[in-house]
Write a protein that holds these residues in place. Structure first.
Motif, short mmCIF file in Angstrom:
data_model
loop_
_atom_site.label_atom_id
_atom_site.label_comp_id
_atom_site.label_asym_id
_atom_site.label_seq_id
_atom_site.Cartn_x
_atom_site.Cartn_y
_atom_site.Cartn_z
N VAL A 1 -4.65 -7.40 -12.21
CA VAL A 1 -4.89 -6.79 -10.90
C VAL A 1 -3.78 -7.17 -9.92
O VAL A 1 -3.30 -6.33 -9.14
CB VAL A 1 -6.27 -7.22 -10.35
N ARG B 1 -1.40 -4.58 -7.82
CA ARG B 1 -1.37 -4.58 -6.35
C ARG B 1 0.06 -4.76 -5.84
O ARG B 1 0.45 -4.14 -4.84
CB ARG B 1 -2.27 -5.69 -5.81
N GLN B 2 0.82 -5.62 -6.52
CA GLN B 2 2.19 -5.85 -6.08
C GLN B 2 3.01 -4.56 -6.18
O GLN B 2 3.72 -4.18 -5.24
CB GLN B 2 2.84 -6.95 -6.93
N ALA C 1 1.85 -1.47 -6.42
CA ALA C 1 1.28 -0.45 -5.52
C ALA C 1 1.81 -0.61 -4.10
O ALA C 1 1.99 0.38 -3.38
CB ALA C 1 -0.24 -0.52 -5.54
N SER C 2 2.09 -1.84 -3.70
CA SER C 2 2.58 -2.08 -2.33
C SER C 2 3.97 -1.51 -2.10
O SER C 2 4.36 -1.25 -0.97
CB SER C 2 2.57 -3.58 -2.03
N HIS D 1 -5.30 -0.15 -13.61
CA HIS D 1 -5.44 -0.46 -12.19
C HIS D 1 -4.42 0.27 -11.32
O HIS D 1 -4.50 0.19 -10.10
CB HIS D 1 -5.29 -1.97 -11.97
N LEU D 2 -3.46 0.95 -11.94
CA LEU D 2 -2.35 1.52 -11.19
C LEU D 2 -2.27 3.04 -11.31
O LEU D 2 -1.45 3.67 -10.64
CB LEU D 2 -1.04 0.89 -11.70
N GLU E 1 -2.64 5.26 -7.97
CA GLU E 1 -1.49 5.09 -7.06
C GLU E 1 -0.22 5.69 -7.65
O GLU E 1 0.59 6.28 -6.93
CB GLU E 1 -1.27 3.60 -6.77
#
Length: 203
Positions: free
Chosen positions: A13, A17-18, A20-21, A129-130, A133
């Motif tokens: 995760v 998140r990294q 996606a940012s 998880h990506l 995005e």
């Protein structure tokens, strides 16, 4: 202390998140840099997985790595085709971040074979998880499918590979969590560094 699976999932995760940012700021030129990085990153995927299969002594790992080697060995051609759709050729030099990842992988010995599995658990699991995005990012850039085959294929095939790696971690990891978790942590760091260099232009 959280379970092994919780630690592996937290790493995965965090990777998603990294990356996606960085996606909202990706320009077409940075996307081309990403494709070039992915060409180099995946060009030796088959070799890496065959090496893991050679070093694995557990039959279920040997079989898994061998099958993945067949699935993954031609994925660099997708990145090259996407680059060609932009009128570009892959760069000639292997990026440092990719070379560092190769060195890590080749340094894993048979006695730490579960490090290969831990690495694959996070590398193949991050697409789950990506995916949303990544597809949004492609849409924002207005890219037709001929320029996005690498991502679209990986978002699909990595789901199955990730689920199988997760199941193997659950079956094999309890007695030997240390190499499993170390492989996952190191691979997560390399994967983020590779994407940082490509998407954010930072090394």
């Amino acid at each position: 202390m959280s379970s092994i699976e919780e630690q592996l999932e937290a790493l995965t995760v965090g990777m998603a998140r990294q990356v996606a940012s960085w996606l909202p700021a990706v320009t077409p030129e940075r996307y081309v840099a990403f494709l070039d990085m992915m060409y180099h990153y995946t060009r030796r995927s088959g070799d890496r997985l065959r090496l893991a299969a050679e070093r694995a002594t557990l039959p279920e790992l040997k079989d898994f790595f061998t099958e993945l080697a067949g699935d993954e060995q031609s994925h660099y051609l997708l990145a090259r085709a996407d680059l060609a759709a932009f009128g570009r050729e892959p760069s000639s030099d292997t990026p440092r971040e990719v070379a560092d990842f190769h060195a890590f992988w080749e340094g894993i010995g048979p006695e730490r074979q579960l490090a290969f599995l831990g690495a694959l658990r996070v590398l193949e699991g991050v697409a789950r998880h990506l995916g949303g995005e990544a597809r949004q990012g492609l849409g924002r850039l207005g890219l037709e499918r001929t320029k996005a085959r690498f991502i679209l294929v990986h978002l699909d095939v990595d789901l199955e590979h990730g689920a199988r790696a997760q199941a193997l971690c659950a079956a094999l990891g309890a007695g030997h969590p240390e190499p499993l978790l170390e492989g996952a942590r190191r691979a997560a760091d390399f994967w983020v560094a590779i994407h940082r260099a490509a998407l954010a232009g930072e090394t």
